[in-house]
Design an enzyme around this catalytic site. Structure first.
Site, PDB file in Angstrom:
ATOM      1  CE1 TYR A  71      -3.795  -2.214   0.029  1.00 13.05           C
ATOM      2  CE2 TYR A  71      -2.807  -3.234   1.942  1.00 13.05           C
ATOM      3  CZ  TYR A  71      -3.740  -3.241   0.936  1.00 13.05           C
ATOM      4  OH  TYR A  71      -4.617  -4.283   0.831  1.00 13.05           O
TER       5      TYR A  71
ATOM      6  N   PRO B 291     -11.147  -0.785  -1.385  1.00 17.35           N
ATOM      7  CG  PRO B 291     -11.142  -2.520   0.206  1.00 17.35           C
ATOM      8  CD  PRO B 291     -10.384  -1.284  -0.225  1.00 17.35           C
TER       9      PRO B 291
ATOM     10  CG  HIS C 161      -7.344  -2.599   1.265  1.00 17.28           C
ATOM     11  ND1 HIS C 161      -7.389  -3.408   2.368  1.00 17.28           N
ATOM     12  CD2 HIS C 161      -7.662  -3.400   0.217  1.00 17.28           C
ATOM     13  CE1 HIS C 161      -7.721  -4.634   2.000  1.00 17.28           C
ATOM     14  NE2 HIS C 161      -7.891  -4.647   0.703  1.00 17.28           N
TER      15      HIS C 161
ATOM     16  CB  SER D 277      -7.062 -14.473   6.384  1.00 21.09           C
ATOM     17  OG  SER D 277      -6.886 -14.058   7.708  1.00 21.09           O
TER      18      SER D 277
ATOM     19  CB  SER E  56     -10.197 -10.934  -2.745  1.00 21.35           C
ATOM     20  OG  SER E  56     -10.123 -10.975  -1.376  1.00 21.35           O
ATOM     21  CD  GLN E  57     -14.646 -17.274   0.282  1.00 19.16           C
ATOM     22  OE1 GLN E  57     -15.443 -17.370   1.204  1.00 19.16           O
ATOM     23  NE2 GLN E  57     -13.909 -18.290  -0.124  1.00 19.16           N
TER      24      GLN E  57
HETATM   25  N1  COA Z   1     -15.955 -30.970   1.025  1.00 20.35           N
HETATM   26  C1  COA Z   1     -17.022 -30.396   1.606  1.00 20.35           C
HETATM   27  N2  COA Z   1     -17.002 -29.171   2.175  1.00 20.35           N
HETATM   28  C2  COA Z   1     -15.836 -28.494   2.146  1.00 20.35           C
HETATM   29  C3  COA Z   1     -14.676 -29.032   1.548  1.00 20.35           C
HETATM   30  C4  COA Z   1     -14.769 -30.337   0.982  1.00 20.35           C
HETATM   31  N3  COA Z   1     -13.724 -30.931   0.403  1.00 20.35           N
HETATM   32  N4  COA Z   1     -13.681 -28.148   1.670  1.00 20.35           N
HETATM   33  C5  COA Z   1     -14.184 -27.080   2.319  1.00 20.35           C
HETATM   34  N5  COA Z   1     -15.479 -27.295   2.617  1.00 20.35           N
HETATM   35  C6  COA Z   1     -16.398 -26.410   3.339  1.00 20.35           C
HETATM   36  C7  COA Z   1     -15.726 -25.804   4.559  1.00 20.35           C
HETATM   37  O1  COA Z   1     -15.832 -26.647   5.673  1.00 20.35           O
HETATM   38  C8  COA Z   1     -16.487 -24.518   4.735  1.00 20.35           C
HETATM   39  O2  COA Z   1     -17.701 -24.788   5.372  1.00 20.35           O
HETATM   40  P1  COA Z   1     -18.562 -23.623   6.116  1.00 20.35           P
HETATM   41  O3  COA Z   1     -19.201 -22.824   5.036  1.00 20.35           O
HETATM   42  O4  COA Z   1     -19.549 -24.413   6.888  1.00 20.35           O
HETATM   43  O5  COA Z   1     -17.593 -22.863   6.952  1.00 20.35           O
HETATM   44  C9  COA Z   1     -16.790 -24.095   3.315  1.00 20.35           C
HETATM   45  O6  COA Z   1     -16.707 -25.293   2.538  1.00 20.35           O
HETATM   46  C10 COA Z   1     -15.840 -23.070   2.788  1.00 20.35           C
HETATM   47  O7  COA Z   1     -14.521 -23.561   2.766  1.00 20.35           O
HETATM   48  P2  COA Z   1     -13.532 -23.216   1.557  1.00 20.35           P
HETATM   49  O8  COA Z   1     -14.307 -22.951   0.341  1.00 20.35           O
HETATM   50  O9  COA Z   1     -12.493 -24.279   1.471  1.00 20.35           O
HETATM   51  O10 COA Z   1     -12.912 -21.844   1.884  1.00 20.35           O
HETATM   52  P3  COA Z   1     -12.481 -21.131   3.199  1.00 20.35           P
HETATM   53  O11 COA Z   1     -13.696 -20.639   3.876  1.00 20.35           O
HETATM   54  O12 COA Z   1     -11.526 -21.966   3.961  1.00 20.35           O
HETATM   55  O13 COA Z   1     -11.736 -19.883   2.575  1.00 20.35           O
HETATM   56  C11 COA Z   1      -9.846 -18.561   2.010  1.00 20.35           C
HETATM   57  C12 COA Z   1     -10.471 -19.952   1.971  1.00 20.35           C
HETATM   58  C13 COA Z   1      -8.488 -18.601   1.394  1.00 20.35           C
HETATM   59  C14 COA Z   1     -10.746 -17.615   1.218  1.00 20.35           C
HETATM   60  C15 COA Z   1      -9.796 -18.110   3.494  1.00 20.35           C
HETATM   61  O14 COA Z   1      -8.925 -18.945   4.207  1.00 20.35           O
HETATM   62  C16 COA Z   1      -9.263 -16.719   3.658  1.00 20.35           C
HETATM   63  O15 COA Z   1      -8.075 -16.506   3.797  1.00 20.35           O
HETATM   64  N6  COA Z   1     -10.167 -15.714   3.649  1.00 20.35           N
HETATM   65  C17 COA Z   1      -9.778 -14.334   3.767  1.00 20.35           C
HETATM   66  C18 COA Z   1      -9.669 -13.724   2.404  1.00 20.35           C
HETATM   67  C19 COA Z   1      -9.475 -12.245   2.523  1.00 20.35           C
HETATM   68  O16 COA Z   1      -8.630 -11.786   3.258  1.00 20.35           O
HETATM   69  N7  COA Z   1     -10.308 -11.495   1.809  1.00 20.35           N
HETATM   70  C20 COA Z   1     -10.323 -10.086   1.902  1.00 20.35           C
HETATM   71  C21 COA Z   1      -9.191  -9.465   1.192  1.00 20.35           C
HETATM   72  S1  COA Z   1      -9.334  -7.731   1.250  1.00 20.35           S
END
Ligand code: COA
Length: 633
Positions: free
Chosen positions: A89, A102, A328, A444, A544-545
């Site tokens: 940044y 954002p 941000h 994250s 990004s999610q």
């Molecule tokens: N089978 C069935 N379910 C599964 C699965 C599988 N093989 N793998 C994952 N899942 C489920 C998880 O248990 C989770 O369930 P929930 O909705 O009940 O919590 C869901 O699916 C989502 O998991 P997944 O899609 O693997 O993603 P995550 O939530 O772990 O997210 C990242 C991954 C990288 C996005 C997250 O770790 C992260 O870092 N998020 C922050 C991003 C960020 O900073 N964004 C803002 C930037 S400004």
């Protein structure tokens, strides 16, 4: 030093967490080679491999830097925090709107009239004050990781920067100043922007915070004052939309005058900015609302009704277009979502706390911030306005709600929804460009003290193998083979994600090695001058999610001129994608990308459905045979 935290950050909760690790050097270098091999030409890769091997050889430069980095880790709470913040940044000279800040786009509100809009704003401000009080009292519940490796507590420090941070523009680098004050000296005013005028709204009178009705009455006074054309001052906010160096120069010019210095100090020390926007005249569909949040529609609309250095700007449009613009550098989107959701629930969830007129105090009117402008500053305002207009004209945005399925369908396939969506994005990009490119997905690292993010490099070799099988025109790949490749791609993505969220990704580490070399006044190591390294840091696809549990969505712009920003919000039965790119770049088109993404998601679903139908059939026939066998026995 560009990051200044006044008073020690309250790391009470965060001190329980581990420190971000320094990954083993060999592991990072091997992963780096794996990440880039399929993205560069063979000849170039050979060169890169030799450079990397030399760097990582026993007794080589890499070892020296790694040792220093480990020492830095021992000494500091978070060895990467400052490096990362500056690189991501503060050193970036681009304008904050579109390029960096954002936004959250709230559902379109229906306001009967201006008063109704002000009522909403008053309520929002009351919610902000309550949320800020929770933060001051350190009373927010600790967040816990969800999804992959769920259950671990997360660092809460980003929340403590929400209301007390200010990003000062600098000629070479910006400064993020965070006032970690005691609650008793927390800011007692917010800034309200209305018709490009700025007002100080004191939120405490005689030691007592304003109630909602009092805030509403103050906002009405602001509206009346802003409407008085005779008292209208130049639209100073436009300067904050400019490139950081340009704004730093303009700010130096402004600061020559005491009146301006006083006004700047009040904006800088306020809790947040609330922007009361004029009706935009645009159809309030998702894409237009995103555009208006990202840049305010330029100086002819609400582009100057902003102060981009401030961490939190809440926008309340008289036409019901509302949202939240974030600077941000102080925090990530996930924290912004938590705050937004709190506010939306506050606004919609509890009955309005409008008091009877008799209990409302008669308060002095809010103060208009005064500015002294000379012809030089007038010229700067015009130039900033022109540059903002270029940015506005250049942004190609497409908000796409994919309604066919959401993360429940993906979970049923026993796949990670995030990994699945990332693979779909790779397939979409490949369909458009017949190649993959360096991709950024934020991961994250809040599992660690002062953790921010690292990068999941989603353009994996496994993703390339998969997208090639899906787009092969000779149709040489069977469903079984495509499915095998899809599973490989999902696994590769999931494994990278796990590495990243446990602090073992490569981007922060490589940045750390580079910065240590600089600190040691060493010649820049060859690995960082290499064409491959430079290309691998041009994130043509920046993803990004940002999931929400309340109806709203996040979006942002591309990070390179020839790139896409792709923010997604997976819900159980649909996924919202916000795709952005620049019109000036003839090689990108958000609409074309969205079309390819839609096709990709449908093809992925069809492949999964066909494969599971085939597997059921195989199992049935296998089971049949088994039964026959059994009965034969
Ligand atoms: N089978 C069935 N379910 C599964 C699965 C599988 N093989 N793998 C994952 N899942 C489920 C998880 O248990 C989770 O369930 P929930 O909705 O009940 O919590 C869901 O699916 C989502 O998991 P997944 O899609 O693997 O993603 P995550 O939530 O772990 O997210 C990242 C991954 C990288 C996005 C997250 O770790 C992260 O870092 N998020 C922050 C991003 C960020 O900073 N964004 C803002 C930037 S400004």
């Amino acid at each position: 030093m560009p990051i200044m935290e006044k008073e020690a950050a309250s790391g009470r909760d965060s001190k329980m967490l581990p420190k971000v690790p320094v990954p083993p050097l060999k592991q990072t270098l091997d992963t780096y080679l794996k990440c880039v091999q399929h993205l560069v030409k063979e000849e170039q890769f050979k060169k890169t491999k030799a450079i990397v091997e030399k760097f990582g050889a026993p007794g080589g430069v890499g070892e020296v830097l790694q040792k220093k980095l480990s020492e830095r880790r021992d000494k500091m709470t978070n060895w990467v925090y400052d490096y990362w913040l500056e690189d991501m940044y503060l050193n970036n000279r681009l304008a904050l709107p579109v390029n960096s800040s954002p936004v959250m786009v709230f559902p379109k509100q229906t306001f009967r009239d201006r008063k109704d809009a002000l009522r909403f704003a008053a309520r929002l401000i009351r919610g902000v004050l309550d949320y800020a009080a929770l933060i001051d009292a350190r009373a927010l519940p600790v967040d816990f990781a969800r999804g992959q490796l769920a259950g671990t507590p997360l660092c809460m420090e980003q929340y403590y920067r929400l209301f007390n941070s200010y990003r000062y523009p600098g000629l070479k680098t910006d400064t993020l100043e965070v006032q970690m004050n005691a609650a008793s000296s927390a800011p007692q005013h917010i800034i309200v922007a209305c018709k490009n005028q700025f007002f100080v709204l004191d939120v405490v009178a005689n030691g007592k915070q304003l109630i909602e009705t009092e805030i509403l009455s103050q906002l009405e006074k602001i509206m009346t004052m802003a409407e008085n054309a005779a008292e209208r001052l130049p639209p100073l906010g436009i300067l904050t939309t400019d490139g950081r160096t340009e704004w730093a120069q303009a700010r130096d010019a402004l600061k020559k005058d005491q009146t301006n210095r006083d006004s700047l100090a009040l904006i800088e020390s306020g809790l947040c900015v609330v922007c009361l926007d004029e009706p935009s005249g645009l159809d309030p569909r998702d894409t237009n609302r995103s555009l208006l949040m990202l840049h305010g529609g330029g100086h002819e609309k609400n582009g100057a009704n902003r102060w981009y250095d401030k961490s939190m700007q809440f926008v309340v449009g008289m036409d019901g277009i509302c949202g939240f613009v974030c600077e941000h550098s102080a925090f990530e989107g996930i924290v912004m979502v938590q705050c937004s959701e709190y506010l939306m629930k506050y606004i919609t969830g509890s009955p309005s706390k409008m008091a009877k007129a008799s209990t409302v105090r008669e308060l002095p009117p809010p103060r208009r911030l005064l500015w002294k402008c000379n012809p030089h500053i007038q010229g700067l305002l015009a130039a900033s306005g022109d540059r903002l207009q270029k940015l506005v004209n250049n942004l190609d945005m497409d908000v796409f709600k994919f309604n066919v399925y959401g993360k429940e369908f993906i979970k049923k396939q026993k796949m990670s929804p995030d990994a699945f969506i990332q693979v779909a994005l790779q397939l979409a990009f490949y369909k458009c460009n017949r190649r993959l490119v360096a991709t950024y997905e934020s991961a994250s690292i809040r599992r660690f003290q002062q953790g921010r993010v690292d990068n999941i490099r989603s353009a994996t070799p496994e993703a390339l193998a998969f997208v090639m099988s899906m787009t092969d025109e000779r149709a040489t790949f069977s469903d079984l083979e495509k499915m095998r490749r899809l599973i490989d791609a999902i696994n590769a993505q999931t494994n990278y994600t796990i590495k990243a969220i446990t602090g073992l990704a490569i981007d922060n580490h490589l940045l750390g090695l580079l910065r240590i070399a600089k600190e040691l006044n060493m010649e820049k190591p060859e690995i960082f001058c290499d064409e491959t390294y430079l290309a691998s840091n041009q994130f043509i696809l920046s993803t990004s999610q940002v999931p929400t549990t309340v109806e709203m969505f996040c979006c942002y712009g591309p990070v390179v001129p020839n790139g896409y920003g792709a923010c997604y919000n997976p819900q159980s039965d649909h996924i919202i994608f916000c795709v952005s790119s620049f019109w000036e770049n003839t090689g990108t088109s958000s609409a074309v990308f969205v079309k390819a993404l839609n096709e990709s998601l449908l093809e992925l679903r069809d492949l999964c459905s066909r494969s599971s139908a085939a597997a059921t059939k195989r199992a049935d026939s296998g089971q049949g045979a088994g039964q026959r066998h059994k009965s034969g026995k």
